[in-house]
Design a protein around this motif. Sequence first.
Motif, PDB file in Angstrom:
ATOM      1  N   TYR A   1      -4.600   6.890   4.567  1.00 36.83           N
ATOM      2  CA  TYR A   1      -3.866   6.778   5.834  1.00 36.83           C
ATOM      3  C   TYR A   1      -4.627   5.846   6.787  1.00 36.83           C
ATOM      4  O   TYR A   1      -4.058   4.994   7.455  1.00 36.83           O
TER       5      TYR A   1
ATOM      6  N   ARG B   1       0.837  -1.213   0.000  1.00 37.11           N
ATOM      7  CA  ARG B   1       0.000   0.000   0.000  1.00 37.11           C
ATOM      8  C   ARG B   1       0.873   1.265   0.000  1.00 37.11           C
ATOM      9  O   ARG B   1       0.410   2.336  -0.357  1.00 37.11           O
ATOM     10  N   VAL B   2       2.138   1.098   0.389  1.00 33.47           N
ATOM     11  CA  VAL B   2       3.066   2.236   0.312  1.00 33.47           C
ATOM     12  C   VAL B   2       3.605   2.304  -1.119  1.00 33.47           C
ATOM     13  O   VAL B   2       4.566   1.623  -1.465  1.00 33.47           O
TER      14      VAL B   2
ATOM     15  N   ASN C   1       0.301  15.267  -4.392  1.00 30.14           N
ATOM     16  CA  ASN C   1       1.461  14.381  -4.556  1.00 30.14           C
ATOM     17  C   ASN C   1       2.000  13.831  -3.225  1.00 30.14           C
ATOM     18  O   ASN C   1       2.971  13.090  -3.217  1.00 30.14           O
ATOM     19  N   ARG C   2       1.402  14.209  -2.128  1.00 35.68           N
ATOM     20  CA  ARG C   2       1.668  13.630  -0.803  1.00 35.68           C
ATOM     21  C   ARG C   2       3.048  13.950  -0.249  1.00 35.68           C
ATOM     22  O   ARG C   2       3.586  13.185   0.545  1.00 35.68           O
ATOM     23  N   SER C   3       3.617  15.080  -0.702  1.00 37.80           N
ATOM     24  CA  SER C   3       4.948  15.384  -0.192  1.00 37.80           C
ATOM     25  C   SER C   3       4.919  15.903   1.247  1.00 37.80           C
ATOM     26  O   SER C   3       5.958  16.025   1.880  1.00 37.80           O
TER      27      SER C   3
ATOM     28  N   MET D   1       3.480  14.262   3.658  1.00 33.14           N
ATOM     29  CA  MET D   1       3.448  13.119   4.588  1.00 33.14           C
ATOM     30  C   MET D   1       4.527  12.124   4.162  1.00 33.14           C
ATOM     31  O   MET D   1       4.585  11.748   2.990  1.00 33.14           O
ATOM     32  N   SER D   2       5.326  11.668   5.114  1.00 30.66           N
ATOM     33  CA  SER D   2       6.380  10.719   4.739  1.00 30.66           C
ATOM     34  C   SER D   2       5.771   9.327   4.579  1.00 30.66           C
ATOM     35  O   SER D   2       4.791   8.984   5.235  1.00 30.66           O
ATOM     36  N   TRP D   3       6.371   8.534   3.690  1.00 29.15           N
ATOM     37  CA  TRP D   3       5.856   7.170   3.491  1.00 29.15           C
ATOM     38  C   TRP D   3       6.063   6.331   4.756  1.00 29.15           C
ATOM     39  O   TRP D   3       5.281   5.417   5.038  1.00 29.15           O
TER      40      TRP D   3
ATOM     41  N   TRP E   1       5.253   6.420  -6.673  1.00 29.43           N
ATOM     42  CA  TRP E   1       4.512   7.645  -7.000  1.00 29.43           C
ATOM     43  C   TRP E   1       4.652   8.709  -5.911  1.00 29.43           C
ATOM     44  O   TRP E   1       4.196   9.815  -6.064  1.00 29.43           O
ATOM     45  N   TRP E   2       5.237   8.307  -4.798  1.00 28.62           N
ATOM     46  CA  TRP E   2       5.241   9.181  -3.612  1.00 28.62           C
ATOM     47  C   TRP E   2       6.026  10.469  -3.888  1.00 28.62           C
ATOM     48  O   TRP E   2       7.174  10.414  -4.287  1.00 28.62           O
ATOM     49  N   GLY E   3       5.388  11.615  -3.684  1.00 30.62           N
ATOM     50  CA  GLY E   3       6.070  12.897  -3.857  1.00 30.62           C
ATOM     51  C   GLY E   3       6.193  13.356  -5.303  1.00 30.62           C
ATOM     52  O   GLY E   3       6.674  14.454  -5.572  1.00 30.62           O
ATOM     53  N   LYS E   4       5.756  12.501  -6.271  1.00 32.25           N
ATOM     54  CA  LYS E   4       5.838  12.891  -7.690  1.00 32.25           C
ATOM     55  C   LYS E   4       4.651  13.788  -8.049  1.00 32.25           C
ATOM     56  O   LYS E   4       3.582  13.681  -7.457  1.00 32.25           O
TER      57      LYS E   4
ATOM     58  N   TRP F   1      -5.346  14.404   0.125  1.00 31.14           N
ATOM     59  CA  TRP F   1      -6.269  13.267   0.049  1.00 31.14           C
ATOM     60  C   TRP F   1      -5.725  12.023   0.732  1.00 31.14           C
ATOM     61  O   TRP F   1      -6.489  11.147   1.132  1.00 31.14           O
ATOM     62  N   ILE F   2      -4.412  11.928   0.860  1.00 29.73           N
ATOM     63  CA  ILE F   2      -3.805  10.709   1.408  1.00 29.73           C
ATOM     64  C   ILE F   2      -4.343  10.391   2.802  1.00 29.73           C
ATOM     65  O   ILE F   2      -4.234   9.259   3.278  1.00 29.73           O
TER      66      ILE F   2
ATOM     67  N   LEU G   1       5.654   3.706  -3.134  1.00 33.25           N
ATOM     68  CA  LEU G   1       6.833   4.591  -3.135  1.00 33.25           C
ATOM     69  C   LEU G   1       7.132   5.203  -4.500  1.00 33.25           C
ATOM     70  O   LEU G   1       7.629   6.330  -4.598  1.00 33.25           O
TER      71      LEU G   1
ATOM     72  N   PHE H   1       3.130   6.963   6.933  1.00 37.60           N
ATOM     73  CA  PHE H   1       1.965   6.313   6.316  1.00 37.60           C
ATOM     74  C   PHE H   1       1.990   4.807   6.601  1.00 37.60           C
ATOM     75  O   PHE H   1       0.983   4.221   7.000  1.00 37.60           O
ATOM     76  N   PHE H   2       3.144   4.218   6.427  1.00 39.90           N
ATOM     77  CA  PHE H   2       3.302   2.771   6.628  1.00 39.90           C
ATOM     78  C   PHE H   2       3.110   2.396   8.100  1.00 39.90           C
ATOM     79  O   PHE H   2       2.315   1.520   8.435  1.00 39.90           O
TER      80      PHE H   2
ATOM     81  N   ILE I   1       1.459  14.866  -9.581  1.00 43.77           N
ATOM     82  CA  ILE I   1       0.329  14.041 -10.020  1.00 43.77           C
ATOM     83  C   ILE I   1      -0.826  14.944 -10.462  1.00 43.77           C
ATOM     84  O   ILE I   1      -1.152  15.904  -9.765  1.00 43.77           O
TER      85      ILE I   1
ATOM     86  N   MET J   1      -4.736   7.444  -6.223  1.00 44.83           N
ATOM     87  CA  MET J   1      -6.015   7.268  -5.513  1.00 44.83           C
ATOM     88  C   MET J   1      -6.646   5.935  -5.907  1.00 44.83           C
ATOM     89  O   MET J   1      -7.153   5.190  -5.058  1.00 44.83           O
TER      90      MET J   1
END
Lengths: 72, 497
Positions: B79, A21-22, B229-231, B233-235, A26-29, B74-75, A24, B238-239, A31, A43
């Motif tokens: 979460y 579910r993480v 783009n969720r910058s 919140m750190s992954w 796409w994270w921070g890219k 939205w994350i 990675l 989230f994890f 969108i 999403m």
Amino acid sequence: MSKHWKEILVYICAAILLIIRVDLWWWGKKIYPLVFGWITIPMIYQFLIWIAGFGLVSYICYSLWDKDPDEV
Amino acid sequence: MNSQTIQIISIIGLYMLGCIILGIRSYRSGASASDYLMASREFKFFILFSAVFGANISAVTLIGVPGTSYHVGWITWAYFGTAWAWLSPLLFYTIGNRSWLLGKKYDIVTISELLGKRWESKGLQYISAIFLLFYLIPYLMVGVIGGGRTVYGLTNGLIPYWAGALVVTLVVCFYVFLGGMRGAAWVNALQTSIFLIGGIVIFFVIAYSLGGFGFATQTIADKYPELLNRSNMSWQRFFSYGIIVSLAVPVFPNVYSRLLTGKKPSELKKTVLIYPIAGLLIFVLMAYAGMWGRIPIPGLKGAASDGILPMLLAKYAPAWIAGLLGAAIFSALMSTLDSQLIAIGQIFLKDIIIPVRKGGSLKQNDAIIGRALVIFFAVIAFVGALIQPKGIINIIEWSFGGFACMFFPVVAALYWKRCGKIAVLGSIIVSQFLSIALPLGIVPKSMLFGMLPAFWAMVGGFVTLFILTYITPAPNREFTKNFFSTFATQTAYNPVR
């Protein structure tokens, strides 16, 4: 396969879902919303994770959980 | 006072009246302590679902989630929604089903009672009860704080914070005092319906007011791309939070005891099946509403964003919808507050008072003690709420972490025959020490690798449990065999009393 091993398989699938579910990659890219102007690919990916998790819950309820004596 | 404020107060007043009427109707003259604490374990699906879901959904959902998504986007729904929404119900099966069977056989109500009876150890029962209370009492304040802030926000400060907090405390106290678990669950049915329906209405009103889903999200993409783009919140967060919250919920003392109140296991099964849908729905609605709120109301700092929904509705919605929001928020926070008050009463009675009593069982008039405890802790919650500690999410995260540390001991109690009481005690002490010490910074933050402290507390607890299990003596074989015989299918539905 016995019920015990089926349960273990469900928990392994649940653990895999928690890891993947993480997203990675796409994270921070940057969108942009693609679907209906407001839904992005990450999403949809997260929603699919939920669908898979819900599938595990349904499998537990319909296949592994013992039925009550009066349950249809 | 203008007509808008009168409309808002009237709708909230009607909701409060509904709670009071249900509380009065649930009152059973001369009810036993067992009936007061567990409603004689007779709930069917809808009431059971409302009781469990209501206990779980708190001010976090209708205040904290929009407030967080205002900053991180939205994350926020993922979460919670892509871990907790399906994993916690799955674990209701793992923990709830077996606990229900044990509850029938041994009259178990609390987690600490489960641990105490599984290993025949009053010491273990006391220690685990103390840790549960340690996290439960601050968590209790959250609902009262949320109530005060909501009334203040919706009436533009006309009704002061303390008065809103007082009304919430008094109404919850009233129906829990009268009806105990049954009264709370009946009111939860009303509350769950209100916050689910209210959430849907609020979502559409806000989306429509901001030009539709597409326009609002495109505006976010242009002006605040970090929310997509969720910058923010750190992954790692989230994890780790996904794991913590999912594993914590089935062992929340207020949720756990409600898992045992179903008339039959099939009532819990239906609850488990519907839970992920309701869970995802409410978080999606609240997260998008909070994120879109950044467009018309930018610049809110820190916990100020917790008030984004009331602000949006005050700006765009007719007064009756703002009133509906107020009722929905009150429903969410009061349904958790009532369950926590009952859980505290259960822990005090079953884990602290009864074990030191001769005979060691509930008495008819223990319901009076239960009611006195409800009032006492409601007063404590109200006084604590007047201090207003920072950010609702912070208190919750800390409590979630503490509860999550009880997950592995509970699973060991239900599934691991080899595991002994020293291993469980060691696991609880190590994990709870880490859960309290890590947020205080005794270990440099860099050594947490970005994960939340509670994640490492759980890992520490699990490793301790595993190692100590194999280097300490196994528990009494005969007793363990008898305990686990409860789960054999042929005896499961005809428990030995």
